[in-house]
Write a protein that holds these residues in place. Structure first.
Motif, mmCIF file in Angstrom:
data_model
loop_
_atom_site.group_PDB
_atom_site.id
_atom_site.type_symbol
_atom_site.label_atom_id
_atom_site.label_comp_id
_atom_site.label_asym_id
_atom_site.label_seq_id
_atom_site.Cartn_x
_atom_site.Cartn_y
_atom_site.Cartn_z
ATOM 1 N N ALA A 140 0.836 -1.207 0.000
ATOM 2 C CA ALA A 140 0.000 0.000 0.000
ATOM 3 C C ALA A 140 0.868 1.254 0.000
ATOM 4 O O ALA A 140 0.612 2.205 -0.750
ATOM 5 N N HIS A 141 1.906 1.251 0.826
ATOM 6 C CA HIS A 141 2.774 2.430 0.903
ATOM 7 C C HIS A 141 3.570 2.624 -0.385
ATOM 8 O O HIS A 141 3.736 3.749 -0.862
ATOM 9 N N TRP A 142 4.096 1.543 -0.949
ATOM 10 C CA TRP A 142 4.842 1.638 -2.202
ATOM 11 C C TRP A 142 3.955 2.152 -3.325
ATOM 12 O O TRP A 142 4.378 2.973 -4.125
ATOM 13 N N HIS A 143 2.742 1.641 -3.371
ATOM 14 C CA HIS A 143 1.820 2.056 -4.432
ATOM 15 C C HIS A 143 1.541 3.555 -4.344
ATOM 16 O O HIS A 143 1.556 4.262 -5.368
ATOM 17 N N ARG A 144 1.303 4.049 -3.155
ATOM 18 C CA ARG A 144 1.060 5.483 -2.966
ATOM 19 C C ARG A 144 2.274 6.292 -3.396
ATOM 20 O O ARG A 144 2.146 7.336 -4.038
ATOM 21 N N PHE A 145 3.455 5.814 -3.037
ATOM 22 C CA PHE A 145 4.680 6.530 -3.375
ATOM 23 C C PHE A 145 4.890 6.610 -4.877
ATOM 24 O O PHE A 145 5.138 7.675 -5.431
ATOM 25 N N MET A 153 9.327 5.381 -11.754
ATOM 26 C CA MET A 153 9.052 3.979 -12.054
ATOM 27 C C MET A 153 8.180 3.886 -13.285
ATOM 28 O O MET A 153 6.969 4.076 -13.214
ATOM 29 N N GLN A 154 8.778 3.628 -14.433
ATOM 30 C CA GLN A 154 8.045 3.515 -15.692
ATOM 31 C C GLN A 154 8.327 2.171 -16.349
ATOM 32 O O GLN A 154 9.488 1.841 -16.591
ATOM 33 N N PRO A 155 7.319 1.357 -16.699
ATOM 34 C CA PRO A 155 5.927 1.583 -16.310
ATOM 35 C C PRO A 155 5.714 1.238 -14.842
ATOM 36 O O PRO A 155 6.497 0.473 -14.279
ATOM 37 N N PRO A 156 4.665 1.773 -14.193
ATOM 38 C CA PRO A 156 4.418 1.457 -12.783
ATOM 39 C C PRO A 156 4.117 -0.025 -12.597
ATOM 40 O O PRO A 156 3.563 -0.674 -13.490
ATOM 41 N N LEU A 157 4.481 -0.555 -11.452
ATOM 42 C CA LEU A 157 4.316 -1.980 -11.187
ATOM 43 C C LEU A 157 2.846 -2.348 -10.989
ATOM 44 O O LEU A 157 2.389 -3.395 -11.448
ATOM 45 N N ILE A 158 2.115 -1.492 -10.291
ATOM 46 C CA ILE A 158 0.707 -1.764 -9.987
ATOM 47 C C ILE A 158 -0.167 -0.685 -10.612
ATOM 48 O O ILE A 158 -0.010 0.498 -10.302
ATOM 49 N N THR A 159 -1.076 -1.077 -11.487
ATOM 50 C CA THR A 159 -2.017 -0.140 -12.105
ATOM 51 C C THR A 159 -3.432 -0.692 -11.964
ATOM 52 O O THR A 159 -3.632 -1.903 -11.769
ATOM 53 N N LYS A 160 -4.424 0.184 -12.121
ATOM 54 C CA LYS A 160 -5.822 -0.241 -12.013
ATOM 55 C C LYS A 160 -6.199 -1.192 -13.139
ATOM 56 O O LYS A 160 -7.058 -2.061 -12.959
ATOM 57 N N ASP A 161 -5.567 -1.024 -14.296
ATOM 58 C CA ASP A 161 -5.860 -1.918 -15.420
ATOM 59 C C ASP A 161 -5.374 -3.341 -15.148
ATOM 60 O O ASP A 161 -6.075 -4.320 -15.443
ATOM 61 N N LYS A 162 -4.167 -3.450 -14.583
ATOM 62 C CA LYS A 162 -3.577 -4.770 -14.357
ATOM 63 C C LYS A 162 -4.070 -5.409 -13.064
ATOM 64 O O LYS A 162 -4.335 -6.615 -13.025
ATOM 65 N N PHE A 163 -4.168 -4.603 -12.008
ATOM 66 C CA PHE A 163 -4.489 -5.142 -10.692
ATOM 67 C C PHE A 163 -5.582 -4.312 -10.008
ATOM 68 O O PHE A 163 -5.324 -3.631 -9.008
ATOM 69 N N PRO A 164 -6.812 -4.359 -10.536
ATOM 70 C CA PRO A 164 -7.889 -3.542 -9.969
ATOM 71 C C PRO A 164 -8.230 -3.908 -8.527
ATOM 72 O O PRO A 164 -8.542 -3.022 -7.711
ATOM 73 N N ILE A 166 -6.192 -5.175 -6.208
ATOM 74 C CA ILE A 166 -5.135 -4.677 -5.317
ATOM 75 C C ILE A 166 -5.280 -3.171 -5.120
ATOM 76 O O ILE A 166 -5.154 -2.657 -4.002
ATOM 77 N N CYS A 167 -5.552 -2.449 -6.208
ATOM 78 C CA CYS A 167 -5.715 -0.990 -6.109
ATOM 79 C C CYS A 167 -6.893 -0.629 -5.209
ATOM 80 O O CYS A 167 -6.818 0.320 -4.419
ATOM 81 N N GLU A 168 -7.979 -1.390 -5.338
ATOM 82 C CA GLU A 168 -9.142 -1.135 -4.481
ATOM 83 C C GLU A 168 -8.814 -1.467 -3.032
ATOM 84 O O GLU A 168 -9.218 -0.760 -2.113
ATOM 85 N N TRP A 169 -8.053 -2.557 -2.832
ATOM 86 C CA TRP A 169 -7.622 -2.912 -1.476
ATOM 87 C C TRP A 169 -6.751 -1.812 -0.873
ATOM 88 O O TRP A 169 -6.923 -1.451 0.302
ATOM 89 N N VAL A 170 -5.818 -1.276 -1.665
ATOM 90 C CA VAL A 170 -4.956 -0.185 -1.182
ATOM 91 C C VAL A 170 -5.812 0.974 -0.699
ATOM 92 O O VAL A 170 -5.599 1.522 0.392
ATOM 93 N N ASN A 171 -6.802 1.358 -1.487
ATOM 94 C CA ASN A 171 -7.667 2.484 -1.134
ATOM 95 C C ASN A 171 -8.442 2.208 0.156
ATOM 96 O O ASN A 171 -8.503 3.055 1.056
#
Length: 205
Positions: A140-145, A153-164, A166-171
């Motif tokens: 969660a902290h890495w994703h926010r950073f 970090m290009q491309p980002p490791l976690i995106t809403k397209d790839k890991f929706p 996980i992104c919802e869990w982070v939020n």
């Protein structure tokens, strides 16, 4: 986070890992690292061991499920995150070239497992935060950073397209009241990550 969930009062002592204190070396002479939980003068070390100790020692909301099978699965996912995900994600963010490509592949495979584990769930533990969510705290902290410093970090490791999921869990996780109260200061956390990235780049040159 576990102590907060249990409502346990504690004293937090921060360590400078470049200049380890006598207490750190005294209470964890084997690994010489943090975290260390000191309870009644006795040290407990290793993150997952500490979490289970807290759950077994104090009343309050359970961190591990009650059913033996569910407990075993929680331990499995927490260990995977602690031993595999953190290493792969770290190398994906801090390495270069072929090593980074391999780390990206490994990290994506592991994140896909976590993505599927979250199907139909708010948290890894179901409707409430549990052992696996706390173990995945760093994600969660890495994703926010990396959302804020996306140019690093290009491309980002976690995106809403790839890991929706996980992104919802982070939020959901970072907006939980207990988590929100204890999120590390953004500027301080960002500086730690930036220093790590700069050190990795300098070592690669």
């Amino acid at each position: 986070m576990a102590l907060k969930l249990k409502g346990v009062e504690y004293e937090y002592i921060e360590e400078d890992l470049k200049n380890k204190s006598p207490d750190l070396l005294k209470y964890n002479p084997v690994h010489k690292k943090i975290p260390i939980l000191l309870h009644n003068g006795k040290p407990i070390v290793e993150s997952l061991v500490i979490l289970e100790y807290i759950d077994e020692t104090w009343p309050g909301p359970p961190i591990l499920p009650s059913h033996p099978y569910d407990r075993a699965m929680a331990r499995f996912w927490a260990k995977l995150i602690d031993e595999k995900c953190s290493s792969a994600m770290g190398r994906a963010c801090l390495s270069n070239g072929e090593e980074q490509e391999k780390a990206n592949e490994e990290a994506n495979e592991l994140l896909t497992f976590l993505e599927n584990e979250l199907i139909g769930k708010k948290f890894f533990g179901g409707d409430t935060i549990g052992l696996v969510d706390i173990a995945a705290n760093f994600i969660a902290h890495w994703h926010r950073f990396f959302e804020e410093f996306s140019e690093i970090m290009q491309p980002p490791l976690i995106t809403k397209d790839k890991f929706p999921n996980i992104c919802e869990w982070v939020n959901d996780y970072i907006n939980c009241s207990i988590v929100k109260e204890n999120i590390p200061q953004k500027d301080k956390l960002a500086q730690i990550y930036l220093d790590l990235i700069q050190a990795a780049k300098a070592a690669a040159q």
